[in-house]
Enzyme design. Sequence first.
Site, short mmCIF file in Angstrom:
data_model
loop_
_atom_site.label_atom_id
_atom_site.label_comp_id
_atom_site.label_asym_id
_atom_site.label_seq_id
_atom_site.Cartn_x
_atom_site.Cartn_y
_atom_site.Cartn_z
N SER A 135 73.08 -67.69 51.96
CA SER A 135 72.06 -67.30 50.99
C SER A 135 71.02 -68.42 50.94
CB SER A 135 72.71 -67.10 49.62
OG SER A 135 71.74 -66.82 48.63
N LYS A 161 70.56 -64.08 54.00
CA LYS A 161 70.03 -63.46 52.78
C LYS A 161 68.97 -64.37 52.23
CE LYS A 161 72.02 -63.34 48.13
NZ LYS A 161 73.19 -62.89 47.34
N LYS A 163 66.38 -65.22 49.01
CA LYS A 163 66.09 -64.99 47.61
C LYS A 163 64.62 -64.67 47.47
CE LYS A 163 70.03 -65.96 45.58
NZ LYS A 163 70.70 -64.95 44.71
N ASP A 188 67.58 -60.72 47.96
CA ASP A 188 68.17 -60.67 46.61
C ASP A 188 67.12 -61.07 45.58
OD1 ASP A 188 69.74 -60.73 44.35
OD2 ASP A 188 71.17 -62.22 45.10
N GLU A 219 69.13 -56.41 47.18
CA GLU A 219 70.11 -56.69 46.12
C GLU A 219 69.44 -56.84 44.76
OE1 GLU A 219 72.57 -60.00 47.24
OE2 GLU A 219 73.54 -60.16 45.29
N ASP A 244 74.58 -56.22 42.07
CA ASP A 244 75.34 -57.43 41.81
C ASP A 244 75.51 -57.54 40.29
OD1 ASP A 244 76.11 -60.08 41.29
OD2 ASP A 244 74.67 -61.03 42.61
N LYS A 268 81.94 -59.95 42.97
CA LYS A 268 82.24 -61.36 42.63
C LYS A 268 83.35 -61.35 41.60
CE LYS A 268 77.45 -62.99 43.13
NZ LYS A 268 76.22 -63.33 42.36
N GLY A 296 78.71 -64.82 46.21
CA GLY A 296 79.03 -66.23 46.04
C GLY A 296 78.38 -66.80 44.80
C1 NPQ Z 1 73.66 -64.11 43.76
N1 NPQ Z 1 74.48 -66.32 44.55
O1 NPQ Z 1 74.11 -63.48 44.68
C2 NPQ Z 1 74.07 -65.53 43.44
C3 NPQ Z 1 73.14 -66.09 42.52
C4 NPQ Z 1 73.35 -67.45 42.01
C5 NPQ Z 1 74.80 -67.47 46.65
O2 NPQ Z 1 72.90 -66.27 46.13
C6 NPQ Z 1 74.29 -71.61 39.47
C7 NPQ Z 1 75.02 -70.62 38.89
C8 NPQ Z 1 73.53 -71.33 40.55
C9 NPQ Z 1 74.99 -69.35 39.36
C10 NPQ Z 1 72.69 -69.73 42.12
C11 NPQ Z 1 73.97 -66.62 45.75
C12 NPQ Z 1 73.48 -70.04 41.04
C13 NPQ Z 1 74.21 -69.04 40.44
C14 NPQ Z 1 72.63 -68.43 42.59
C15 NPQ Z 1 74.13 -67.75 40.93
O3 NPQ Z 1 72.88 -63.54 43.02
MG MG Z 2 72.97 -61.58 43.84
#
Ligand code: NPQ
Ligand code: MG
Length: 382
Positions: A135, A161, A163, A188, A219, A244, A268, A296
């Site tokens: 990600s 992926k 953001k 995402d 996403e 998600d 998750k 994650g």
């Molecule tokens: C997601 N994760 O899928 C999350 C979002 C995410 C790996 O993209 C601190 C706490 C930092 C929670 C960063 C990925 C974070 C967090 C990203 C959640 O949406």
């Molecule tokens: Mg997400």
Amino acid sequence: MKIDRVTLYHLRMSLCTPFETSFGRIHERECILLAVRAEGLTGYGECVADRDPGYAYETVGTAWHILRDFLVPAVMGQELTGPADFQARAARVRGHNMAKAGLELALWDLAGQRAGRSLRDLLGGARERVEVGVSVGIQPSPDALAETVDGYLAQGYGRIKIKIKPGHDVVETRAVRRAFPDIRLQVDANSAYALVPAGAPASADALLPLDDLNLLLIEQPLAEDDLWDHSRLQRRFRTPLCLDESIHAVRHARQALEMAACRVINIKPGRVGGLGEAVAIHDLCRAAGVPVWCGGMLETGVGRAANLALASLPGFTLPGDISASDRYYAQDITHESFTLNPDSTITVPTAPGLGVTVDTAALARFTVAELALEAPHTARHR
Ligand code: NPQ
Ligand code: MG
């Protein structure tokens, strides 16, 4: 198993590189590690709530409170048959899924250690290795993003992926697609858009050009509590939407599929209240022929080991956001670190329980607060 001590560790760990999403930018990750002692064994769990309520309403502070004052007292000194027994007792606490999942995970670890079986086997997992991706956070420019993606591809990640957020979406995604025409790519938005904008969230109309970029999925474009608008938006896309933040229980997954609010689900364990619920969502989606993948939360080695075990179930047919340990942390709290195999997989632990051991020196270094909770001594001998 009878629990006689639970220790909460509030951890603060530096990230290798800052991570930016539509809800903010972080340089450090905070979380709660749980050590649960029963019958001379210690099981570990991880609560993925962060310092700030940006991704979800839970924070380290709320989870600490709910664990200390409600969830730990519900199990302390009690004879528990296993993780499902804990969930039955935890049902009197409304919400707070991340707090529940953290404690539940320690009980899975204990159950596995006691039975001499890996978490993968307890959950019904089959694979020895699971396909993973990375990600990539929001970058300063489309060129910087393409360069960052190039670096991860060179490391061997076979799925990327990115953001996105309003103002950093179509141009950025197109730049990556142009530079790498054949890679498996997804985006995402972390709820940064609205179908019918009223004030702050930008219009999801901005995302329509993404439909021509051959993405695996888009996403969580809209708000967490917005299944209905996701179903209206999905009708306008050929690309599958993936939920998600919207999915907190198997019931939400069923309703999302019934109203065609998505065609893929990100699972998750923290968000859905634990591995038991995560497996139930997997089972529902598998029966419906809907692909799932493991999300994650920038886990330590403890949560990462659990995600690998979960992602070894047969319905996890898309690569997970389970990167190698060094994607996020220069130093982790487990002795074991996870590395990427050349085929963009990570090997699932097979030792009893989680299959990882906690490095107590590293744990001490990252601990900013610690609380040991013990069962009152009922039998006193004079
Ligand atoms: C997601 N994760 O899928 C999350 C979002 C995410 C790996 O993209 C601190 C706490 C930092 C929670 C960063 C990925 C974070 C967090 C990203 C959640 O949406
Ligand atoms: Mg997400």
